[in-house]
Structure formats: C-alpha cells, structure tokens
Design a protein around this motif. Structure first.
Motif, PDB file in Angstrom:
ATOM      1  N   GLU A 264     -19.706 -28.438 -19.907  1.00  0.00           N
ATOM      2  CA  GLU A 264     -18.368 -27.327 -19.952  1.00  0.00           C
ATOM      3  C   GLU A 264     -18.421 -26.535 -18.623  1.00  0.00           C
ATOM      4  N   VAL A 265     -19.550 -25.895 -18.080  1.00  0.00           N
ATOM      5  CA  VAL A 265     -19.685 -25.235 -16.753  1.00  0.00           C
ATOM      6  C   VAL A 265     -18.812 -25.757 -16.413  1.00  0.00           C
ATOM      7  N   ILE A 266     -19.379 -27.234 -15.845  1.00  0.00           N
ATOM      8  CA  ILE A 266     -18.823 -27.894 -14.266  1.00  0.00           C
ATOM      9  C   ILE A 266     -17.069 -27.490 -14.963  1.00  0.00           C
ATOM     10  N   SER A 267     -16.079 -27.723 -15.636  1.00  0.00           N
ATOM     11  CA  SER A 267     -14.781 -27.781 -15.702  1.00  0.00           C
ATOM     12  C   SER A 267     -14.524 -25.735 -15.764  1.00  0.00           C
ATOM     13  N   ASP A 268     -14.956 -25.299 -16.745  1.00  0.00           N
ATOM     14  CA  ASP A 268     -14.601 -23.589 -16.208  1.00  0.00           C
ATOM     15  C   ASP A 268     -15.247 -23.325 -14.792  1.00  0.00           C
ATOM     16  N   LYS A 269     -16.059 -23.864 -14.119  1.00  0.00           N
ATOM     17  CA  LYS A 269     -16.377 -22.999 -12.967  1.00  0.00           C
ATOM     18  C   LYS A 269     -15.767 -23.694 -11.445  1.00  0.00           C
ATOM     19  N   TYR A 270     -15.063 -25.114 -11.843  1.00  0.00           N
ATOM     20  CA  TYR A 270     -14.792 -26.102 -10.509  1.00  0.00           C
ATOM     21  C   TYR A 270     -13.444 -26.547 -10.774  1.00  0.00           C
ATOM     22  N   GLY A 271     -13.148 -26.450 -12.196  1.00  0.00           N
ATOM     23  CA  GLY A 271     -11.567 -27.391 -12.741  1.00  0.00           C
ATOM     24  C   GLY A 271     -10.368 -26.628 -11.672  1.00  0.00           C
ATOM     25  N   LEU A 272     -10.507 -25.431 -11.475  1.00  0.00           N
ATOM     26  CA  LEU A 272      -9.372 -24.929 -10.607  1.00  0.00           C
ATOM     27  C   LEU A 272     -10.245 -24.479  -9.263  1.00  0.00           C
ATOM     28  N   THR A 273      -8.771 -25.347  -7.925  1.00  0.00           N
ATOM     29  CA  THR A 273      -9.642 -25.326  -6.465  1.00  0.00           C
ATOM     30  C   THR A 273     -10.809 -23.572  -5.885  1.00  0.00           C
ATOM     31  N   VAL A 274      -9.848 -22.436  -7.171  1.00  0.00           N
ATOM     32  CA  VAL A 274      -9.997 -21.601  -6.524  1.00  0.00           C
ATOM     33  C   VAL A 274     -10.985 -21.059  -7.526  1.00  0.00           C
ATOM     34  N   LEU A 275     -11.388 -21.315  -8.167  1.00  0.00           N
ATOM     35  CA  LEU A 275     -12.456 -20.995  -9.188  1.00  0.00           C
ATOM     36  C   LEU A 275     -13.821 -21.235  -8.528  1.00  0.00           C
ATOM     37  N   ALA A 276     -13.530 -22.627  -7.807  1.00  0.00           N
ATOM     38  CA  ALA A 276     -14.683 -23.402  -7.432  1.00  0.00           C
ATOM     39  C   ALA A 276     -15.000 -22.649  -6.360  1.00  0.00           C
ATOM     40  N   GLN A 277     -13.272 -22.405  -5.290  1.00  0.00           N
ATOM     41  CA  GLN A 277     -14.330 -21.713  -4.324  1.00  0.00           C
ATOM     42  C   GLN A 277     -14.663 -20.231  -4.636  1.00  0.00           C
ATOM     43  N   GLU A 278     -13.904 -19.456  -5.920  1.00  0.00           N
ATOM     44  CA  GLU A 278     -14.538 -18.133  -5.706  1.00  0.00           C
ATOM     45  C   GLU A 278     -16.907 -18.386  -6.518  1.00  0.00           C
ATOM     46  N   ASN A 279     -16.405 -19.658  -7.658  1.00  0.00           N
ATOM     47  CA  ASN A 279     -17.723 -19.999  -7.402  1.00  0.00           C
ATOM     48  C   ASN A 279     -19.049 -19.876  -6.350  1.00  0.00           C
ATOM     49  N   LEU A 280     -18.243 -20.627  -5.290  1.00  0.00           N
ATOM     50  CA  LEU A 280     -19.517 -21.432  -4.724  1.00  0.00           C
ATOM     51  C   LEU A 280     -19.635 -20.245  -3.597  1.00  0.00           C
TER      52      LEU A 280
END
Length: 535
Positions: A264-280
C-alpha cells in the motif's frame, strides 16, 4: 526546427526524447531474483555430467570449484542440457535475460539477486550459470548483468563483510566487478531478520553490516551500492524514507541508493502526481545531503565506541526477550487463532504464497515475513514493530548506561530515528482491541501469550517515555498523534466486526459461506487501509 516547427520540437518531441533517454524503450528495469539453492541444484546436475559429485562438496570446496570453473574456457552445459523441470526453469531464466537484453537493450535487466546468500559460493553459482547463457564473458572480461548477494537473516548479516570479502577476493569475479564499473551491489533484507530476531537486533545488525561491508569494499577499491529491501511497516524497515536515508552510516551512500517500495506504500506515496513528486524530491534531497555532507562519521571515535557498545547491550537483551516469545511452543497456535492470517491467501494481493513450500499451518518458520507482520497488525498487537525494545533499554539502564542512552537520543540520528519509528508503532498498537481478539478467538490454554505481550508493551512504553522525556507517546508530534487517533475511532467498529466474522467462519458447519468470507475480507482491507503501513 529547420522547418519552423519550434512548438513541436520544444514541446512533445522534447518530452519524448527525454523519456526515451531516461527510461529506454521499456517500461522499467527489472531485477531478477532467485533462491541460492536453486542455482546449486542446476550445477549439481551439470557437474554430474562431467563426473563431479557437486552435492558432496563442502561450501568451501564449492567455492574453490566454482572459482576455477569461471577461469575455465569449457562450456559446462551442452546446448540441450536435459535438466529436470525445476532445474530447467532456473537455467532458462538466464537465456530469457539474454534475449530480452538483445531486444530491448542492456538496461532492461541489470541486476541478478541471489536470495538467502550464505557465502560467496552462492553468488558464484549464479555467475557460472550466467556464463553458460553468454551473459558473462570471462575472456573478454565483460558482464551484461551484475550479481547481488541478498543478506536476509541475522546470521548472514553478521557475516556480511566476510561474504563480500570472499567474493571480491576471487580474481575471476573481481574482473566481472571491474567490467561493471568497479561497482558491487549488496541487498539487505529487513523482513526475515526482523521475524527471526525482532526489530532492535534487525535494525542494529543491518546498520553494522553496512559499515563493515563499506570497509571491505574500500580495501578492494570497489564502490558499493546498498539495496534496501524495505517493506511498508516499521518492522520490515518502513518509516519516513527521508529520515531513514539520513540515519544510514556515514559514507555508505555515495551518490546512489536503491530501495523497494511495497504494498500500500506505492499508492500512498505515488498514487497522485503531486505526492509522487514530493516523495521523490524528499528521497533525492536526503540522498544528496547524505552523499555530500555525511562522508565522515558523525560521531567522535570515543562516543562512537561507547554508543555502539551500549546499542549492542540493548540489542542483546531485546533479542533475548523476543526469542523468549518466539520460542514459546504456544505461540503458533496463539498467532493463528488471534489473527486472520489464514484468510490472507484469499485476498489475492500478495506477490508470493504466504508460506514457503512444505510448511504446515502451525509452522511459523515457513510463514513468510509479510503475513507474519500483517497478521499481528490486524489484531493491533503489532509485535514485530516494538517487542523487545523495552527489555533492551531497561537492561542497559540497569547496567548503568542511562547517560549513554540519553546522549544517543540527542546526538545519534540512527538511534533517534529508531525511537521515532517505535513511537509511531506503539501509538498504532491497541491492546484493548487486541484483548477482544484473544478473549473471543484464542483457546484459554494459549492466552498466556497475551500476558507476555501486555507486559513487554507496558515495559516498552515506560522506557520510551523515560528516554524521550514525554508524558505520552508521540507528545512531540501532536499532528501525527491526532491523525492516528482520528483513524482509530473509525477502525474500532471494523475490528469488532472482524472478530465476530472470524468466530462465525471458524465455527460454521458445512461448506463455507462465500458472502460471510467476502465480508471478512472486506474487514481485512478496511483495517489495512486505516492503519496504512500494514505490510
């Protein structure tokens, strides 16, 4: 551009060029992973054809034989080796890698991971099979893939530097590393070490292993990249990635890091573009900071030796407490009854079976680490995330090391990050809810296990509060504490429903009711979604 197509050239075409330059013409780079025993099984059949009793050799003899074989010019396998079905499947993977690289380019597969690596011979076994497929050319000193030892258990982590040293001391293998840019990748497993030894010893042994491997790599003039096999839960190496990267031993992150994001970490961190960008961005920032600023040890030598000794004391007593629980003959029955672990295979969301082959229902050794953590989390006991910590800290205090512990919390990022993750897990633990699972689902003769869980939980909370100077867990992070509290109010009725459904499913007479089982699976999903980092 020559035909006045500036908008296309600097727009869509530029995007395509950048994408292809970054990713190639495939979706992602694949890592291939296989158990060490599978490679030895193939080699036993191949060496048998040339009159060598491979299975009768000691591990050191296998190392010597495989080292010599890599320097040999002979093909070990004929064009059609005539292997058993299982051995043929392992052997054919290397041919598939070669064909994929020929079609899509060398970046489509770059790393071959050898799980359950116990010695250098386990890696060399995979290298010999790769040579047979043309992925390694010893005379041309080229290697189309790199080979990665995966160190998963505490015993393997303790011997990590010896394994890497033995491997890099083989001249033929060292030429392969040189052909790969003098880079050796090493994967560290968080899950199995935690299941075997508890969170304190697992985290400490992984930390020490990195430092020792780095020293070995430097002696061999090799750059090492650590691949962290983290899971979603704290017990499997989870927690804030930014903090985890900055708490690594100095110098171990030299411009590159590799890690897994699971479940579930994948969807939590990268499910939305803005979240993916922030986590990366957080990951990139931590990697840059660790590479540029953390090149030398953060601790003065005197403090480092003293604090390492104190942490070892904490680890040894935490391990003893954890093994006392893990070795209790009643634990398998207690765990299976107090959790919905039997239903996990019906969820159809795991990448592998929940049990290793030939493991029965009551065999916790055969149960994989993911369902082990997931089961404890569903009943809100979350034993893999904190059990033993209290005993370890208490023992260090009784040994007169209180001052060291307080200094470590203030001045050692590894220790402060460790404590922060333990706090988060303790807040998610709810023994009031867990008590309902035990009362309703666990036979009375097995309920004594819960007394141990309660006692260690109370001890761990007390020791963490003393060490952090707080009046309640996560007092210094009120927003997070409030968030978890709000979620808990929604989860309570789902837990009640799950306990009721588990009781009905287990006491039902006749064929299982599909609607009842479907409802039970929904409660598992609901609790996992509410707790978030559950596996």
């Amino acid at each position: 551009m020559a035909n006045k197509g500036e908008l296309v050239a600097s727009g869509q075409l530029a995007d395509v060029i950048r994408d292809v330059s970054c990713w190639g013409l495939h979706l992602a780079t694949l890592d291939i992973r296989e158990h060490a025993d599978a490679h030895h099984g193939v080699l036993a059949a191949l060496f048998d054809r040339v009159g060598q009793a491979y299975d009768s050799l000691t591990r050191n003899q296998q190392l010597q034989l495989l080292s010599a074989e890599l320097d040999s010019r002979r093909p070990l396998a004929p064009p059609a080796p005539g292997l058993s079905e299982a051995n043929a499947q392992t052997y054919e993977v290397f041919n598939v890698i070669r064909n994929a690289q020929n079609e899509f380019g060398p970046e489509v597969v770059e790393s071959y991971i050898v799980s359950m690596t116990r010695g250098a011979e386990d890696v060399l076994a995979a290298v010999v099979l790769a040579r047979e497929a043309g992925l390694v050319d010893m005379q041309g000193e080229s290697a189309r893939i790199g080979f990665v030892p995966l160190l998963e258990t505490v015993s393997e982590l303790k011997l990590a530097d010896r394994v890497v040293d033995d491997l890099l001391s083989v001249p033929a293998y060292r030429r392969i590393v040189a052909a790969r840019g003098d880079l050796q990748e090493v994967m560290l497993g968080y899950s199995d070490s935690n299941k075997e030894a508890g969170i304190t010893t697992s985290q400490w042994e992984i930390h020490q292993a990195q430092r020792r491997i780095l020293e070995v790599a430097q002696r061999h003039r090799t750059r090492v990249v650590f691949f962290h096999g983290r899971g979603g839960t704290v017990g499997r190496g989870g927690g804030p990635t930014h903090d985890a990267i900055l708490s690594l031993p100095a110098g171990t992150l030299n411009g590159a890091i590799k890690l897994t994001e699971q479940g579930e970490v994948i969807s939590d961190k990268y499910g939305l573009t803005v979240l993916a960008q922030e986590n990366l961005e957080l990951m990139m920032a931590a990697t840059l900071e660790a590479t540029v600023l953390h090149t030398t040890p953060e601790l003065p030598p005197a403090d480092r030796d003293r604090w390492y000794s104190t942490m070892t004391t904490v680890s040894e007593h935490a391990l003893a407490a954890y093994r006392q629980l893990a070795d209790d003959p009643n634990l398998p029955g207690y765990f299976m009854n107090s959790s919905p672990v039997d239903q996990l295979s019906s969820l159809r969301l795991g990448s592998r079976p929940s049990r290793r082959p030939d493991g029965g229902r009551s065999d916790l050794q055969a149960l994989r680490a993911i369902p082990w953590v997931f089961g404890w989390t569903q009943s809100r006991q979350i034993v893999p995330g904190w059990y033993g910590v209290g005993s370890g800290i208490e023992a260090a205090r009784q040994a007169g090391l209180e001052g060291d512990l307080l200094e470590m919390r203030q001045g050692w990022r590894f220790f402060s990050t460790f404590l922060s993750n333990i706090e988060m897990t303790l807040v998610k633990t709810d023994l009031g809810i867990a008590h309902r699972y035990v009362d309703v689902l666990v036979p009375p003769p097995l309920q004594g296990i819960f007394d141990k869980v309660e006692a260690e939980h109370r001890r761990t909370v007390e020791q963490i509060l003393w060490l952090t100077g707080q009046s309640e867990i996560l007092e210094s992070a009120p927003v997070l504490r409030r968030t978890l509290s709000v979620r808990a109010s929604y989860l309570a009725p789902i837990h009640d429903l799950q306990v009721s459904l588990l009781k009905r499913v287990r006491t039902a007479v006749g064929p299982p009711d599909p609607e009842l089982e479907r409802a039970l699976l929904f409660t598992i999903n609901g609790i996992a979604a509410g707790l978030r980092n559950t596996g």
